[in-house]
Design a protein around this motif. Sequence first.
Motif, short mmCIF file in Angstrom:
data_model
loop_
_atom_site.label_atom_id
_atom_site.label_comp_id
_atom_site.label_asym_id
_atom_site.label_seq_id
_atom_site.Cartn_x
_atom_site.Cartn_y
_atom_site.Cartn_z
N CYS A 93 39.99 41.63 47.85
CA CYS A 93 39.21 42.92 47.14
C CYS A 93 37.94 42.63 46.79
O CYS A 93 37.26 41.53 46.46
CB CYS A 93 40.10 43.06 45.74
N SER A 130 36.12 45.44 45.40
CA SER A 130 35.98 46.29 44.27
C SER A 130 37.22 46.27 43.39
O SER A 130 38.46 45.79 43.76
CB SER A 130 35.34 47.52 44.32
N CYS A 143 40.53 48.38 41.39
CA CYS A 143 40.97 49.53 41.36
C CYS A 143 41.09 49.84 39.74
O CYS A 143 41.28 48.87 39.09
CB CYS A 143 42.48 49.70 41.77
N PHE A 200 43.58 50.89 37.63
CA PHE A 200 44.50 50.17 37.24
C PHE A 200 44.74 48.90 37.16
O PHE A 200 45.87 48.42 36.79
CB PHE A 200 46.01 51.23 37.73
N CYS A 201 44.05 48.19 37.94
CA CYS A 201 44.40 46.87 38.05
C CYS A 201 43.91 45.92 37.13
O CYS A 201 42.74 45.75 36.91
CB CYS A 201 43.85 46.67 39.73
N GLN A 260 44.47 42.30 38.03
CA GLN A 260 44.61 41.05 38.52
C GLN A 260 43.22 40.11 38.16
O GLN A 260 42.09 40.88 38.44
CB GLN A 260 44.92 41.31 40.23
N GLY A 291 46.68 41.79 46.16
CA GLY A 291 45.44 41.78 47.05
C GLY A 291 45.50 42.55 48.17
O GLY A 291 46.57 43.38 48.37
S1 SF4 Z 1 44.57 43.62 43.78
FE1 SF4 Z 1 45.24 45.53 44.73
S2 SF4 Z 1 45.26 46.92 42.77
FE2 SF4 Z 1 43.77 45.00 42.36
S3 SF4 Z 1 41.76 45.69 43.11
FE3 SF4 Z 1 42.85 44.83 44.69
S4 SF4 Z 1 43.90 46.47 45.77
FE4 SF4 Z 1 43.33 47.34 43.94
#
Ligand code: SF4
Length: 354
Positions: A18, A20, A22, A24-25, A27, A67
């Motif tokens: 990733c 950038s 999201c 709602f994330c 992680q 991810g």
């Molecule tokens: S882990 Fe999934 S939800 Fe979080 S930023 Fe990466 S793609 Fe987006």
Amino acid sequence: MTKKPPLIIPIFLPFAGCRSRCLFCNQKATPDEVLSPFAVRPFIEASLRTLPSHRSHREKQVAFYGGSFTAMEKEDQISYLREVQPFLSSGLIESVRISTRPDRLDEETLARLKALGVKTVEIGVQTMVDEVLLRSHRGHRAEDTRMATAHLKQEGFEVGHQLMIGLPGDTFARFQETLDRIIDLEPDFVRIHPTLVLRGSPLETLWRDGIYAPLSLEETVQWLKSGLLKLERSSIRVARLGLQPTGDLERDTLAGPFHPALHHLVDSAIFFDMARHLLQNNPKGFRVLFLCHPGDVSNLRGQRNENLLKLREAFGLEEISVQIGEDLPRGSLVLKTKTGNTSIHRKELVNHAN
Ligand code: SF4
């Protein structure tokens, strides 16, 4: 008999690939939490050792979740997948699954995945409405999902779509549009989960500032009910409704329709509508008897018998009994009254759903 889904050995690579975040994330890419390629082999061996014997005959699939697998560097993708190869060769593991974003699945990537034993690709679709994708900082468009699904199917992969409801800008009508467009793409299975406000996610700020409000649990059940019926009628398997409940998820959910048994709530709402439909022409004050498949009894009763209590009150019934109909197909409901029998299957309900 329908084939049981494979037994998953999950390997989480949080935030992998990733660039950038999201909206709602939440992680985090804490390096010591991410399993390195060298740790994959011992992890799989340990997982196989602890499998209960009654499940050991099921197809086993290693799944790289978290991810965007194919957005990692090519060498990293290969390093992870290479560690699974000895298990594939020996037959201890049958296949591999990855989850990723739809705009990172070009021809070269698909060829690589195929050569290294990947059978199933789950795409983070979320919604097929570009404005909602944009507001969720997804960084891809609905067209990417259409193209990725077509290429994956063409190459013989099993395709899963992960959808979300209740993102900023989402509406019931937009969810219906998403479902219609997904159904046209014919994925092999779909997961849907509601947007939760997670601690540490960018969405938390919008929620604290009063700019975003999540769906209520009641709205979520209504949206998912119509979605589940629509997908079932199109013969698309729904692998899961709601996120896997874990201690971390419960602790980190600040707001939103978290429920540990969301799928059961939705199935119960469907059976409530089926029973209501059958009872509509039933005279008040009667005793009635419902028959259903053993696996549907708890759906008919609802949580803490809520469905039966509500139906008794709504229809002024003296008594509602439930009996097991061993020969009845799953998803069907029969009403026995003094005046005769009537029945309905959940697939027919879509015409009567709210
Ligand atoms: S882990 Fe999934 S939800 Fe979080 S930023 Fe990466 S793609 Fe987006």
